[in-house]
Design a protein around this motif. Structure first.
Motif, PDB file in Angstrom:
ATOM      1  N   PRO A  40       0.843  -1.206   0.000  1.00  0.00           N
ATOM      2  CA  PRO A  40       0.000   0.000   0.000  1.00  0.00           C
ATOM      3  C   PRO A  40       0.874   1.250   0.000  1.00  0.00           C
ATOM      4  O   PRO A  40       1.846   1.337   0.757  1.00  0.00           O
ATOM      5  N   VAL A  41       0.537   2.197  -0.847  1.00  0.00           N
ATOM      6  CA  VAL A  41       1.308   3.435  -0.937  1.00  0.00           C
ATOM      7  C   VAL A  41       0.345   4.613  -0.784  1.00  0.00           C
ATOM      8  O   VAL A  41      -0.508   4.845  -1.642  1.00  0.00           O
ATOM      9  N   THR A  42       0.478   5.349   0.314  1.00  0.00           N
ATOM     10  CA  THR A  42      -0.378   6.506   0.525  1.00  0.00           C
ATOM     11  C   THR A  42       0.080   7.656  -0.364  1.00  0.00           C
ATOM     12  O   THR A  42       1.227   7.683  -0.829  1.00  0.00           O
ATOM     13  N   PRO A  43      -0.799   8.641  -0.618  1.00  0.00           N
ATOM     14  CA  PRO A  43      -0.440   9.732  -1.539  1.00  0.00           C
ATOM     15  C   PRO A  43       0.827  10.484  -1.162  1.00  0.00           C
ATOM     16  O   PRO A  43       1.559  10.960  -2.033  1.00  0.00           O
ATOM     17  N   ASN A  44       1.105  10.607   0.142  1.00  0.00           N
ATOM     18  CA  ASN A  44       2.293  11.372   0.558  1.00  0.00           C
ATOM     19  C   ASN A  44       3.411  10.477   1.096  1.00  0.00           C
ATOM     20  O   ASN A  44       4.322  10.958   1.766  1.00  0.00           O
ATOM     21  N   ALA A  45       3.360   9.183   0.785  1.00  0.00           N
ATOM     22  CA  ALA A  45       4.336   8.238   1.342  1.00  0.00           C
ATOM     23  C   ALA A  45       5.768   8.596   0.949  1.00  0.00           C
ATOM     24  O   ALA A  45       6.686   8.537   1.776  1.00  0.00           O
ATOM     25  N   ILE A  46       5.971   8.965  -0.305  1.00  0.00           N
ATOM     26  CA  ILE A  46       7.329   9.262  -0.770  1.00  0.00           C
ATOM     27  C   ILE A  46       7.848  10.528  -0.103  1.00  0.00           C
ATOM     28  O   ILE A  46       9.004  10.589   0.341  1.00  0.00           O
ATOM     29  N   GLU A  47       6.991  11.554  -0.014  1.00  0.00           N
ATOM     30  CA  GLU A  47       7.407  12.796   0.611  1.00  0.00           C
ATOM     31  C   GLU A  47       7.806  12.577   2.070  1.00  0.00           C
ATOM     32  O   GLU A  47       8.822  13.112   2.542  1.00  0.00           O
ATOM     33  N   VAL A  48       7.026  11.760   2.787  1.00  0.00           N
ATOM     34  CA  VAL A  48       7.329  11.472   4.192  1.00  0.00           C
ATOM     35  C   VAL A  48       8.633  10.692   4.308  1.00  0.00           C
ATOM     36  O   VAL A  48       9.465  10.968   5.178  1.00  0.00           O
ATOM     37  N   LEU A  49       8.823   9.732   3.430  1.00  0.00           N
ATOM     38  CA  LEU A  49      10.035   8.917   3.450  1.00  0.00           C
ATOM     39  C   LEU A  49      11.281   9.765   3.203  1.00  0.00           C
ATOM     40  O   LEU A  49      12.277   9.665   3.926  1.00  0.00           O
ATOM     41  N   VAL A  50      11.230  10.617   2.187  1.00  0.00           N
ATOM     42  CA  VAL A  50      12.359  11.507   1.890  1.00  0.00           C
ATOM     43  C   VAL A  50      12.626  12.436   3.067  1.00  0.00           C
ATOM     44  O   VAL A  50      13.782  12.672   3.443  1.00  0.00           O
ATOM     45  N   SER A  51      11.569  12.942   3.662  1.00  0.00           N
ATOM     46  CA  SER A  51      11.716  13.857   4.798  1.00  0.00           C
ATOM     47  C   SER A  51      12.418  13.184   5.972  1.00  0.00           C
ATOM     48  O   SER A  51      13.279  13.788   6.630  1.00  0.00           O
ATOM     49  N   ARG A  52      12.081  11.915   6.231  1.00  0.00           N
ATOM     50  CA  ARG A  52      12.712  11.201   7.341  1.00  0.00           C
ATOM     51  C   ARG A  52      14.207  10.997   7.094  1.00  0.00           C
ATOM     52  O   ARG A  52      15.021  11.182   8.000  1.00  0.00           O
ATOM     53  N   VAL A  53      14.554  10.603   5.865  1.00  0.00           N
ATOM     54  CA  VAL A  53      15.968  10.393   5.544  1.00  0.00           C
ATOM     55  C   VAL A  53      16.721  11.724   5.610  1.00  0.00           C
ATOM     56  O   VAL A  53      17.829  11.798   6.157  1.00  0.00           O
ATOM     57  N   ARG A  54      16.132  12.781   5.075  1.00  0.00           N
ATOM     58  CA  ARG A  54      16.771  14.096   5.101  1.00  0.00           C
ATOM     59  C   ARG A  54      17.016  14.548   6.548  1.00  0.00           C
ATOM     60  O   ARG A  54      18.068  15.105   6.866  1.00  0.00           O
ATOM     61  N   LYS A  55      16.045  14.301   7.419  1.00  0.00           N
ATOM     62  CA  LYS A  55      16.180  14.707   8.822  1.00  0.00           C
ATOM     63  C   LYS A  55      17.309  13.938   9.492  1.00  0.00           C
ATOM     64  O   LYS A  55      18.089  14.514  10.279  1.00  0.00           O
ATOM     65  N   LYS A  56      17.437  12.642   9.196  1.00  0.00           N
ATOM     66  CA  LYS A  56      18.504  11.837   9.810  1.00  0.00           C
ATOM     67  C   LYS A  56      19.879  12.291   9.320  1.00  0.00           C
ATOM     68  O   LYS A  56      20.839  12.301  10.093  1.00  0.00           O
ATOM     69  N   LEU A  57      19.972  12.677   8.059  1.00  0.00           N
ATOM     70  CA  LEU A  57      21.231  13.232   7.549  1.00  0.00           C
ATOM     71  C   LEU A  57      21.543  14.566   8.233  1.00  0.00           C
ATOM     72  O   LEU A  57      22.684  14.819   8.637  1.00  0.00           O
ATOM     73  N   ALA A  58      20.519  15.407   8.366  1.00  0.00           N
ATOM     74  CA  ALA A  58      20.720  16.720   8.978  1.00  0.00           C
ATOM     75  C   ALA A  58      21.130  16.593  10.443  1.00  0.00           C
ATOM     76  O   ALA A  58      21.955  17.367  10.944  1.00  0.00           O
ATOM     77  N   ASN A  59      20.564  15.616  11.148  1.00  0.00           N
ATOM     78  CA  ASN A  59      20.905  15.419  12.565  1.00  0.00           C
ATOM     79  C   ASN A  59      22.372  15.064  12.751  1.00  0.00           C
ATOM     80  O   ASN A  59      22.934  15.270  13.839  1.00  0.00           O
TER      81      ASN A  59
END
Length: 225
Positions: A184-203
């Motif tokens: 199942p892929v929600t409409p904003n799944a990719i955006e949320v996934l990218v955001s999580r990875v970006r946040k972990k890199l930024a941290n």
């Protein structure tokens, strides 16, 4: 990385897909050669795992025809036929590798990775972009020497973006690489996934390397020297 498993035994197909999924691969299962052809026409796959004894034909003959029609995707033949002649015939038909049943999922995954590391392929054992490093075998990433603690899908996204560094990757391309047809892929799944990875890199001190291009896609920027 997305794999097509052509296997008529539902249990073997499901177990193979599940095992490969634990190791970071996204898989679809085709129970017939006809469905395999339809999936290959609709979706881009990195590897095909092909059983020879299919209900609607012989996998070897199907592969010969598929190669003749332009199929360039690497193929691993997966079969109970262990005689030398069978292995030779399979490789001559266009297979890139041959694995005999029963098999360990770890060996299949290793053979997949080995094919993807061949000259002209796009997978290295270790990917490195600036201060970001990703081990494709251990499925682990580090940033500035510190572990990233990625989920399975976050690791798959980081791997894809590092492979495609310097090129824009669309939302549809990410979805096709990271999700099977049953996921199942929600409409904003990719955006949320990218955001999580970006946040972990930024941290861990890496900012503005994984960027969003509104209406276009996502881009992993290679840092300047």
């Amino acid at each position: 990385m997305r794999i097509l498993i052509v296997e008529d035994n539902a249990r073997i197909g499901a177990l193979t897909a599940e095992g490969l999924g634990v190791m970071g691969f996204c898989s679809d299962v085709a129970p017939t050669l006809l469905e395999a052809g339809e999936l290959l026409s609709a979706t881009s796959y990195d590897i095909v795992v092909l059983d020879l004894g299919m209900p609607d034909g012989d996998g070897r003959a199907w592969l010969v025809a598929a190669r003749a029609h332009g199929l360039v995707t690497p193929v691993i033949m997966l079969t109970a036929r262990s005689a030398l002649g069978d292995r030779v015939d399979g490789l001559d038909a266009g297979a890139d590798d041959y694995l005999i049943k029963p098999f360990a999922i770890e060996e299949l995954a290793a053979r997949v990775r080995a094919l993807l590391r061949r000259p002209g392929a796009h997978l290295s054992a270790v990917l490195s972009i600036g201060q970001i490093v990703f081990d494709t075998i251990a499925r682990a990433g580090t940033c500035r020497g510190q572990p990233l603690h990625l989920s399975q899908r976050e690791a798959a996204l980081l791997e894809l973006m590092m492979i495609r560094a310097g090129s824009v990757v669309s939302r549809d391309q990410i979805e096709a690489s990271l999700y099977s047809f049953d996921d199942p892929v929600t409409p904003n799944a990719i955006e949320v996934l990218v955001s999580r990875v970006r946040k972990k890199l930024a941290n861990l001190g890496v900012h503005d390397q994984l960027v969003t291009l509104r209406g276009v896609g996502y881009l992993m920027i290679e840092p300047r020297d």
